[in-house]
Design an enzyme around this catalytic site. Sequence first.
Site, PDB file in Angstrom:
ATOM      1  N   THR A  98      -2.440   2.304  -4.665  1.00  0.00           N
ATOM      2  CA  THR A  98      -2.841   3.385  -3.213  1.00  0.00           C
ATOM      3  C   THR A  98      -3.899   3.870  -3.881  1.00  0.00           C
ATOM      4  O   THR A  98      -3.263   5.640  -4.062  1.00  0.00           O
ATOM      5  CB  THR A  98      -1.036   3.453  -2.479  1.00  0.00           C
ATOM      6  OG1 THR A  98      -0.530   1.995  -2.854  1.00  0.00           O
ATOM      7  CG2 THR A  98      -1.426   4.008  -1.863  1.00  0.00           C
ATOM      8  N   GLU A  99      -4.520   4.399  -2.937  1.00  0.00           N
ATOM      9  CA  GLU A  99      -5.751   5.628  -2.726  1.00  0.00           C
ATOM     10  C   GLU A  99      -6.527   6.517  -4.057  1.00  0.00           C
ATOM     11  O   GLU A  99      -6.020   7.088  -4.298  1.00  0.00           O
ATOM     12  CB  GLU A  99      -5.555   6.396  -1.812  1.00  0.00           C
ATOM     13  CG  GLU A  99      -4.639   6.082  -0.124  1.00  0.00           C
ATOM     14  CD  GLU A  99      -5.737   5.737   0.275  1.00  0.00           C
ATOM     15  OE1 GLU A  99      -6.834   5.712   0.382  1.00  0.00           O
ATOM     16  OE2 GLU A  99      -5.013   5.384   1.514  1.00  0.00           O
ATOM     17  N   LEU A 100      -6.134   5.541  -4.698  1.00  0.00           N
ATOM     18  CA  LEU A 100      -6.495   5.758  -6.356  1.00  0.00           C
ATOM     19  C   LEU A 100      -5.950   6.200  -6.511  1.00  0.00           C
ATOM     20  O   LEU A 100      -6.259   7.791  -8.216  1.00  0.00           O
ATOM     21  CB  LEU A 100      -7.508   5.866  -5.770  1.00  0.00           C
ATOM     22  CG  LEU A 100      -8.750   4.928  -5.890  1.00  0.00           C
ATOM     23  CD1 LEU A 100     -10.208   5.667  -6.594  1.00  0.00           C
ATOM     24  CD2 LEU A 100      -8.024   3.612  -6.612  1.00  0.00           C
ATOM     25  N   HIS A 103       1.312  -1.353   0.049  1.00  0.00           N
ATOM     26  CA  HIS A 103       0.027  -0.172  -0.035  1.00  0.00           C
ATOM     27  C   HIS A 103       0.874   1.154   0.057  1.00  0.00           C
ATOM     28  O   HIS A 103       1.004   2.150   0.615  1.00  0.00           O
ATOM     29  CB  HIS A 103      -0.612  -0.025   1.130  1.00  0.00           C
ATOM     30  CG  HIS A 103      -2.042   0.720   1.015  1.00  0.00           C
ATOM     31  ND1 HIS A 103      -2.126   2.226   1.219  1.00  0.00           N
ATOM     32  CD2 HIS A 103      -3.712   0.775   0.745  1.00  0.00           C
ATOM     33  CE1 HIS A 103      -3.354   2.676   1.269  1.00  0.00           C
ATOM     34  NE2 HIS A 103      -4.141   1.476   0.941  1.00  0.00           N
ATOM     35  N   TRP A 156      -7.852   9.301  -4.429  1.00  0.00           N
ATOM     36  CA  TRP A 156      -9.238   9.656  -4.132  1.00  0.00           C
ATOM     37  C   TRP A 156      -9.613  10.690  -2.494  1.00  0.00           C
ATOM     38  O   TRP A 156     -10.486  10.571  -1.307  1.00  0.00           O
ATOM     39  CB  TRP A 156      -9.893   8.774  -4.252  1.00  0.00           C
ATOM     40  CG  TRP A 156      -9.443   7.649  -2.928  1.00  0.00           C
ATOM     41  CD1 TRP A 156      -9.245   7.920  -1.572  1.00  0.00           C
ATOM     42  CD2 TRP A 156     -10.074   6.078  -2.725  1.00  0.00           C
ATOM     43  NE1 TRP A 156      -8.617   5.997  -1.715  1.00  0.00           N
ATOM     44  CE2 TRP A 156      -9.863   5.838  -1.389  1.00  0.00           C
ATOM     45  CE3 TRP A 156     -11.264   5.040  -2.943  1.00  0.00           C
ATOM     46  CZ2 TRP A 156     -10.058   4.049  -1.012  1.00  0.00           C
ATOM     47  CZ3 TRP A 156     -11.767   4.505  -3.104  1.00  0.00           C
ATOM     48  CH2 TRP A 156     -10.651   3.810  -1.755  1.00  0.00           C
TER      49      TRP A 156
END
Lengths: 394, 438
Positions: free
Chosen positions: A145-147, A109, A299
């Site tokens: 990771t986290e878009l 991540h 995001w």
Amino acid sequence: MTSIVYYFQVHQPYRVKPFPYDAIGARSDYWDDWLNEDVAKRVAEKCYLPMNRQLLRAVERSDGAFRCCFSVSGTAIRQLAAWAPEALSSFRDLAESGSVEFLCETSRHSLAALVDPEEFQAQVGEQRALLKEHLGVEPTAFRNTELITDASVAQQVKELGFEVLLAEGADQLLHGKTAQALYGMAGADGFPLILRDFQLSDDIGFRFSNQGWEGYPLLAPTFNGWLESLPDERPFVGLFMDYETFGEHQSRDTGIFDFMDTMVDLAVGSDKLDFATPTEIARRDPIVEDLHYPRPISWADEERDVSAWLGNHMQRAAHEAIYKLGPAARASGDPDLLNAWRDFTTSDHVYYMSTKCETDGDVHEYFSPYDSPHDAYLNVMNALEDLRRRLGAD
Amino acid sequence: MKVLVLGWEYPPAVAGGLGAACHGLTTALADRGHEVTLCTPADGAPADPAPYPGIERVSLGSDASFSPFHPGAILDPYSVDRVAGAAGAPAGAPPTGSAAQGADPKDPGSRSSSSHAQSARKLYGEDLSTAIQRYSREAVTRLADRDFDVVHAHDWMTFPAALRLRFVRRRPVCLHVHSTAIDRGGASAPGPVGSISAVERAGLRTADRVCAVSGFTRDLLVREYRLDPERVSVVHNAAPSGVNSSPARVVGPEGPSVLFVGRLTRQKGVGFLVRAAARVLESCPSARFVFMGEGEDRTRMIEMAAALGIGRRVFFTGGVSSELRDRAYADASVFVLSSVSEPFGLTPLEALRGGAAPILTDACGVREVLPSAPVCPPWDAAGLSAEIVTLLTDEARRLAVVEQGRAELARLTWAESARHLEAALEQARSTSGRRSKG
């Protein structure tokens, strides 16, 4: 007919133990296993197990018409394998149902896609192996990771053999265009992008239990009514959210479980809605146009950029300190040191150092095990200094 | 001489602070044969782990002193701790009365740091003005009929009591300045620094004699409070107890360490040291900068180091135990006192003991007793970084600084300080009543 594309993110970081200055060179147990085990077990109990059960029943009840996808970070897979194996096997049950797709991501991540392509590739390889080993799947779709997405990320993902990338449908990207269509990435040969509809996603993920929200209380017929009233030419709507929304961020007594159960049943019975997974969409729908990314878009927070992780000097200093050790860690030939270093690349460590205030700051604080961003920073920098010495790096 | 000492903190509750100086001076005065009565606030004397021959202790402001069952308050064993007897009395002999409670008298080290912190809070916390009023009132009611030749009062908290005794008893008063409100407010604080400053100014202008902890402080008193320099004696502090045991260190694979110990405040010039660190790291990339202490500038300093791109080489430890601090002294190659205004500054002496070479600013008192230490002006980050680089790259020079500093340190004794203090007290007596204000 509009296809609902559900994507649930499952992630747990390895949180760092209190690591004061005098621990440098004196001990090398970086991870707060007591806390990590506690959180993993609690979230498994409150979210993963009951929600997986509910979704599996929905698949069975609908003869596979209900479909969705997950991404489970490698750090989450390893923690569940160690501390909540029954939760991990319930994910495997979903995978074996044939209706649930599992996406690939970086095993830690991490933010490697932004700064360290070699490490990014290595972590994608690790994640593929973890997914194969624990869930028995070979992923074809990817979420970073986290878009966090831009042309460079899409290009790397394409070269690693994936078919589609999930991303945020940010205003600054779409300029008023709909998120409910398949786009291509300009600068990466039009690599397919499935975008998140942040309005509808956040109605469930953030606003569901907010009593000050005009839509409160949100009931399944209302929500599905919104989906059914979308224009006919919209091929799909991306509902992307943290899986911990169910039972953890929004507790069971908010009615979130019942909402989802009813929502799925209503959609399965609707002649205007169905469900699909990202790979199905990418193989089914044509790309309507290419999008130009001015900068990496995520995001997170109001800004939808990378400022949640790299927004202040402490975050950038820690981020640089982490990736500076990459070459030495990979060259060390010591799997324990490499593994420890890779777990420091997990983006949560710099997220805890955010000094944003107001709404987004509350979100940061909700997730953080530290008293302050400065404590988070000093703690990680101390631990990294210890790791640096063990690696013999500059 | 019969000397009535008015102190605020005894035994030392705050490392390197007023209590340590008061202890050193008072015991050395007793050693020189003077009869010393030491008065401290009751709250500040939870225990006396090492009672000292020839010093009588009086606790002012304890509730017991008001008790109707102890009308002879001064003789009250619960508030007066008379340590009579020969110098050969065992140091651990249990002192009489309540003063001994709460600590193992045989092991002063057994007092937990939290109890130190508690007593420090009581001494300097929000109750301060009430405590000062009570202390001053009782000083007069309980000490006025005592026999003494001169009053020696440490810092502004005790000045009101000293001046009342001077008025009531017509005895000379010598006020001793360890730090001023002007230092604590930072050199550039505009105008007079509030009511504490007023207490200091009024007291010092009335006193028969003034002792300053350094020439730096004397000059400040002359400049800011318009004192006649002829009335001010300089009495330097001596070195903290301990022995020069640490050998000059060898730099390990983790790189040389540059140490700061103190509160992270504007007065201590921390920001100026952080900026200097960025310059040093350009030529000595393996150096580490270690900041020990807390303070209101902590978050700003952390962010500044990160912004300068030196976050990996700068460590903020927060408050640490004395053991860890001693280890850091022994581990350090260079110690920096970056203060903008420092009346004395004990930490460079501790650093020398540990084997670190000190660098001082010219706005500190301690440089007067360490003339060989490298000095630069406060806020001169370029000058400071050049001094640090010199010591980090020229080991012979660094060792010479340590060696010379230790030689100077060895000459600093409380006995020597007490000799100067004695002269000041004599001058207070001889000028008493013959001097007009100013």
